[in-house]
Design a protein around this motif. Sequence first.
Motif, mmCIF file in Angstrom:
data_model
loop_
_atom_site.group_PDB
_atom_site.id
_atom_site.type_symbol
_atom_site.label_atom_id
_atom_site.label_comp_id
_atom_site.label_asym_id
_atom_site.label_seq_id
_atom_site.Cartn_x
_atom_site.Cartn_y
_atom_site.Cartn_z
ATOM 1 N N GLY A 166 7.740 41.775 -10.468
ATOM 2 C CA GLY A 166 8.751 41.062 -11.229
ATOM 3 C C GLY A 166 9.757 40.303 -10.383
ATOM 4 O O GLY A 166 9.887 40.517 -9.178
ATOM 5 N N THR A 167 10.471 39.402 -11.042
ATOM 6 C CA THR A 167 11.598 38.731 -10.407
ATOM 7 C C THR A 167 12.766 39.710 -10.317
ATOM 8 O O THR A 167 12.733 40.812 -10.893
ATOM 9 C CB THR A 167 12.031 37.514 -11.229
ATOM 10 N N ALA A 168 13.815 39.312 -9.614
ATOM 11 C CA ALA A 168 14.988 40.181 -9.489
ATOM 12 C C ALA A 168 15.574 40.485 -10.860
ATOM 13 O O ALA A 168 15.928 41.633 -11.163
ATOM 14 C CB ALA A 168 16.039 39.513 -8.597
ATOM 15 N N GLU A 169 15.658 39.459 -11.728
ATOM 16 C CA GLU A 169 16.225 39.677 -13.059
ATOM 17 C C GLU A 169 15.358 40.629 -13.878
ATOM 18 O O GLU A 169 15.872 41.484 -14.597
ATOM 19 C CB GLU A 169 16.364 38.347 -13.801
ATOM 20 N N GLU A 170 14.036 40.485 -13.770
ATOM 21 C CA GLU A 170 13.136 41.379 -14.508
ATOM 22 C C GLU A 170 13.255 42.808 -14.006
ATOM 23 O O GLU A 170 13.223 43.769 -14.800
ATOM 24 C CB GLU A 170 11.692 40.884 -14.380
ATOM 25 N N ARG A 171 13.418 42.986 -12.711
ATOM 26 C CA ARG A 171 13.585 44.342 -12.149
ATOM 27 C C ARG A 171 14.903 44.948 -12.603
ATOM 28 O O ARG A 171 14.972 46.146 -12.915
ATOM 29 C CB ARG A 171 13.510 44.279 -10.626
ATOM 30 N N ILE A 172 15.943 44.139 -12.653
ATOM 31 C CA ILE A 172 17.243 44.616 -13.136
ATOM 32 C C ILE A 172 17.122 45.076 -14.582
ATOM 33 O O ILE A 172 17.554 46.176 -14.936
ATOM 34 C CB ILE A 172 18.315 43.514 -13.014
ATOM 35 N N ARG A 173 16.499 44.234 -15.402
ATOM 36 C CA ARG A 173 16.378 44.566 -16.825
ATOM 37 C C ARG A 173 15.486 45.793 -17.041
ATOM 38 O O ARG A 173 15.770 46.634 -17.905
ATOM 39 C CB ARG A 173 15.839 43.368 -17.595
ATOM 40 N N ALA A 174 14.426 45.914 -16.264
ATOM 41 C CA ALA A 174 13.527 47.065 -16.415
ATOM 42 C C ALA A 174 14.237 48.362 -16.042
ATOM 43 O O ALA A 174 14.083 49.388 -16.721
ATOM 44 C CB ALA A 174 12.279 46.867 -15.555
ATOM 45 N N ASN A 175 15.002 48.347 -14.958
ATOM 46 C CA ASN A 175 15.768 49.540 -14.591
ATOM 47 C C ASN A 175 16.814 49.866 -15.644
ATOM 48 O O ASN A 175 17.043 51.035 -15.974
ATOM 49 C CB ASN A 175 16.444 49.324 -13.229
ATOM 50 N N TYR A 176 17.441 48.827 -16.183
ATOM 51 C CA TYR A 176 18.428 49.026 -17.243
ATOM 52 C C TYR A 176 17.790 49.680 -18.465
ATOM 53 O O TYR A 176 18.316 50.654 -19.016
ATOM 54 C CB TYR A 176 19.056 47.680 -17.609
ATOM 55 N N MET A 177 16.634 49.155 -18.885
ATOM 56 C CA MET A 177 15.964 49.713 -20.055
ATOM 57 C C MET A 177 15.525 51.156 -19.817
ATOM 58 O O MET A 177 15.618 52.002 -20.707
ATOM 59 C CB MET A 177 14.742 48.866 -20.418
ATOM 60 N N ASN A 178 15.068 51.442 -18.599
ATOM 61 C CA ASN A 178 14.679 52.817 -18.302
ATOM 62 C C ASN A 178 15.902 53.730 -18.365
ATOM 63 O O ASN A 178 15.821 54.869 -18.841
ATOM 64 C CB ASN A 178 14.019 52.899 -16.924
ATOM 65 N N GLY A 179 17.033 53.224 -17.877
ATOM 66 C CA GLY A 179 18.266 54.001 -17.983
ATOM 67 C C GLY A 179 18.639 54.273 -19.425
ATOM 68 O O GLY A 179 19.096 55.369 -19.758
ATOM 69 N N CYS A 180 18.406 53.288 -20.299
ATOM 70 C CA CYS A 180 18.725 53.478 -21.722
ATOM 71 C C CYS A 180 17.839 54.543 -22.366
ATOM 72 O O CYS A 180 18.280 55.281 -23.256
ATOM 73 C CB CYS A 180 18.579 52.147 -22.463
#
Length: 248
Positions: free
Chosen positions: A25-39
């Motif tokens: 993924g791109t940096a933004e996709e990695r950020i969002r994926a980690n965020y969603m996993n945190g949720c």
Amino acid sequence: MNSDYIPMDTVTFMDEVLRFYDSHGTAEERIRANYMNGCVYRDRGDSPMALEYYLKAVNLADTTEKTCDHELLSRIYGQMAELFHKQRYPQKELEMWNNAIAMARKANDTLMVMQSMMRISGVYWLEGKKGKAAEFSRETYKFCKKMGADSLAARELATTIAYNLEHNNLDDAKREIDEYVSKSRLADKHGNMAEGSEFFYSYLGEYYLKSHNTDSALYYYRKLISYDEDIMNLENGYKGLMEVYGNL
């Protein structure tokens, strides 16, 4: 699901999704994926793991880049602040709200700025810095009014109402109580508070007790304890009733 406030505790695929974006993924996709996993971990009640993924998400961001999603970062910091609030860790909660405000300002997200500011006075209050809480609350009130958010401004009065009641500034408290009831959109035409806002009955009870209107004080304290699903309602309600009967 997250946007619609649907609990994500049953989601089982986010670890696999995160592994994919970490590799491709791109940096933004990695950020969002980690965020969603945190949720997902947030909704499972696992705060330490949720915080771990939220921190990974914000650490991946380069806030100096024009393409940085500051709006998303403000939401992540807000989520971390909420978790620290539940853990009664005011120092870290305050840090996260300030980060959320900084990111929201960069995103020109005025609503998020206001909503984050509205949480800070409660942090100071929890720390026992009640004067500072009232001072910050007044500044937040002015900012909300300036932005035309009259209902949010009225809701912010809860802190200064509590402060004025504690210091027996009853005229100021009554003026703020009237504005809260009429403009916060949390009270119906009969004076019943919206779900989650029942704590306001304790302020009404305290105001009427200190104004020597015993019947009204009893009415609001009894109303408060009828919402017994929240232990704070019971604690404040019974404490108020004890004070009323102690002064009879």
